[in-house]
Design a protein around this motif. Structure first.
Motif, PDB file in Angstrom:
ATOM      1  N   ASP A 193       0.827  -1.205   0.000  1.00 16.84           N
ATOM      2  CA  ASP A 193       0.000   0.000   0.000  1.00 16.84           C
ATOM      3  C   ASP A 193       0.860   1.254   0.000  1.00 16.84           C
ATOM      4  O   ASP A 193       0.565   2.235  -0.691  1.00 16.84           O
ATOM      5  CB  ASP A 193      -0.909   0.011   1.227  1.00 16.84           C
ATOM      6  N   PHE A 196       2.933   1.320  -3.610  1.00 19.16           N
ATOM      7  CA  PHE A 196       2.150   1.471  -4.841  1.00 19.16           C
ATOM      8  C   PHE A 196       0.885   2.307  -4.657  1.00 19.16           C
ATOM      9  O   PHE A 196       0.240   2.662  -5.639  1.00 19.16           O
ATOM     10  CB  PHE A 196       1.767   0.096  -5.398  1.00 19.16           C
ATOM     11  N   GLY A 197       0.539   2.636  -3.427  1.00 19.49           N
ATOM     12  CA  GLY A 197      -0.689   3.379  -3.198  1.00 19.49           C
ATOM     13  C   GLY A 197      -0.484   4.720  -2.526  1.00 19.49           C
ATOM     14  O   GLY A 197      -1.433   5.277  -1.974  1.00 19.49           O
ATOM     15  N   GLU A 199      -0.014   8.734  -1.920  1.00 20.24           N
ATOM     16  CA  GLU A 199      -0.728   9.883  -2.491  1.00 20.24           C
ATOM     17  C   GLU A 199       0.079  11.154  -2.257  1.00 20.24           C
ATOM     18  O   GLU A 199       0.264  11.564  -1.102  1.00 20.24           O
ATOM     19  CB  GLU A 199      -2.116  10.001  -1.845  1.00 20.24           C
ATOM     20  N   PRO A 201       1.213   9.548  -6.141  1.00 21.96           N
ATOM     21  CA  PRO A 201       1.980   8.336  -6.452  1.00 21.96           C
ATOM     22  C   PRO A 201       3.476   8.601  -6.573  1.00 21.96           C
ATOM     23  O   PRO A 201       3.902   9.680  -6.987  1.00 21.96           O
ATOM     24  CB  PRO A 201       1.399   7.892  -7.809  1.00 21.96           C
ATOM     25  N   PRO A 204       6.828   6.410 -11.276  1.00 23.56           N
ATOM     26  CA  PRO A 204       7.016   5.030 -11.744  1.00 23.56           C
ATOM     27  C   PRO A 204       8.454   4.703 -12.129  1.00 23.56           C
ATOM     28  O   PRO A 204       8.879   3.558 -12.005  1.00 23.56           O
ATOM     29  CB  PRO A 204       6.087   4.938 -12.960  1.00 23.56           C
ATOM     30  N   ASN A 216       5.554  -0.351 -17.156  1.00 23.52           N
ATOM     31  CA  ASN A 216       4.132  -0.629 -17.354  1.00 23.52           C
ATOM     32  C   ASN A 216       3.570  -1.473 -16.215  1.00 23.52           C
ATOM     33  O   ASN A 216       2.412  -1.288 -15.807  1.00 23.52           O
ATOM     34  CB  ASN A 216       3.903  -1.352 -18.691  1.00 23.52           C
ATOM     35  N   GLU A 219       3.007   0.846 -13.238  1.00 25.47           N
ATOM     36  CA  GLU A 219       1.803   1.657 -13.409  1.00 25.47           C
ATOM     37  C   GLU A 219       0.548   0.822 -13.224  1.00 25.47           C
ATOM     38  O   GLU A 219      -0.456   1.308 -12.677  1.00 25.47           O
ATOM     39  CB  GLU A 219       1.827   2.316 -14.788  1.00 25.47           C
ATOM     40  N   TYR A 220       0.581  -0.432 -13.631  1.00 22.82           N
ATOM     41  CA  TYR A 220      -0.551  -1.344 -13.414  1.00 22.82           C
ATOM     42  C   TYR A 220      -0.775  -1.573 -11.925  1.00 22.82           C
ATOM     43  O   TYR A 220      -1.916  -1.500 -11.437  1.00 22.82           O
ATOM     44  CB  TYR A 220      -0.283  -2.669 -14.127  1.00 22.82           C
ATOM     45  N   GLN A 222       0.135   0.391  -9.488  1.00 23.50           N
ATOM     46  CA  GLN A 222      -0.327   1.632  -8.871  1.00 23.50           C
ATOM     47  C   GLN A 222      -1.826   1.823  -9.075  1.00 23.50           C
ATOM     48  O   GLN A 222      -2.521   2.350  -8.187  1.00 23.50           O
ATOM     49  CB  GLN A 222       0.456   2.825  -9.428  1.00 23.50           C
ATOM     50  N   LYS A 223      -2.351   1.397 -10.198  1.00 22.35           N
ATOM     51  CA  LYS A 223      -3.793   1.493 -10.430  1.00 22.35           C
ATOM     52  C   LYS A 223      -4.569   0.552  -9.502  1.00 22.35           C
ATOM     53  O   LYS A 223      -5.666   0.882  -9.058  1.00 22.35           O
ATOM     54  CB  LYS A 223      -4.124   1.164 -11.897  1.00 22.35           C
ATOM     55  N   LEU A 224      -3.992  -0.598  -9.196  1.00 24.04           N
ATOM     56  CA  LEU A 224      -4.651  -1.547  -8.304  1.00 24.04           C
ATOM     57  C   LEU A 224      -4.795  -0.981  -6.901  1.00 24.04           C
ATOM     58  O   LEU A 224      -5.755  -1.275  -6.186  1.00 24.04           O
ATOM     59  CB  LEU A 224      -3.857  -2.858  -8.229  1.00 24.04           C
TER      60      LEU A 224
END
Length: 225
Positions: A193, A196-197, A199, A201, A204, A216, A219-220, A222-224
């Motif tokens: 968390d 990659f989470g 705030e 972010p 990358p 990539n 970034e994937y 981080q979206k999760l």
């Protein structure tokens, strides 16, 4: 006579230095009880202290030292299959200044409490039901060694303060554990968390180089989170 006086003064100086060394060895700042506490010159604008302000003793009630509900299982339907019910000073005001807290941890079958740290507290884990695979990783200077153990009901394991650790239910049924922590507000940093989470972010490019993976993928992830 002169030699005797010099020897006596040397002995007294040695004792004084030893006493000073001992006093410095036992002197230290109090452990932090929050992530940071920025100093201010004007006390009327202060918001936080290292801990919490104390209630007037004459207003204290038994309820300040009481919290029910740890007999109730937490919701384990989330993505990790676990739930932590914390009892820190934020949930039980009577813990203020006492340096302890606890938590109930519920696990669905194969659920986990993912890798995390408590920056301000050592954790002692007691398994009430089920079978858990647990472990912690030592610091960089100690070679990032992994210590693991399979725990059954009645077993106890300790996670040293600040070290990354985890618990995984390896059984086909629910598991329950209780944890005691050596801080009224031990804090928790869940590694995935935080990385990659955050705030905002983290760039990358930083994570791509740190984990040696394609940008990539970063970034994937981080979206999760």
């Amino acid at each position: 006579m002169m030699k005797g006086s010099v020897l006596m003064y040397l002995q007294l100086a040695t004792v004084a230095l030893l006493a000073l060394a001992c006093s410095l060895a036992f002197a230290s700042d109090p452990s932090p009880l929050q992530d940071f506490c920025v100093a201010v010159d004007k006390y009327d604008s202060a918001v936080f202290v290292n801990g919490k302000f104390c209630k007037d003793p004459k207003d204290v009630k038994a309820e300040d030292f009481f919290r029910p509900g740890l007999n109730v299982a937490g919701d384990t339907s989330g993505r990790q299959g676990s739930n932590v019910t914390a009892v820190t000073v934020n949930e039980l005001p009577g813990l203020n200044t006492l340096g302890i807290s606890l938590a109930r941890i519920d696990f669905a079958p194969y659920g986990q409490n993912p890798p995390h740290t408590h920056p301000r507290g050592t954790e002692v884990l007691f398994v009430l039901e089920g079978t858990l695979y647990v472990g912690f990783v030592t610091s960089n200077g100690d070679g990032n060694r992994l210590f693991t153990k399979v725990l059954n009901a009645g077993d106890v394991f300790v996670f040293p303060v600040g070290l990354v650790h985890f618990q995984l239910n390896i059984g086909k049924s629910n598991a329950i554990a209780f944890a005691g922590l050596s801080s009224q507000n031990p804090g928790v940093i869940t590694i995935a968390d935080a990385v990659f989470g955050s705030e905002p972010p983290i760039n990358p490019d930083v994570l791509s180089k740190a984990f040696q993976v394609d940008k990539n993928l970063v970034e994937y992830l981080q979206k999760l989170f």
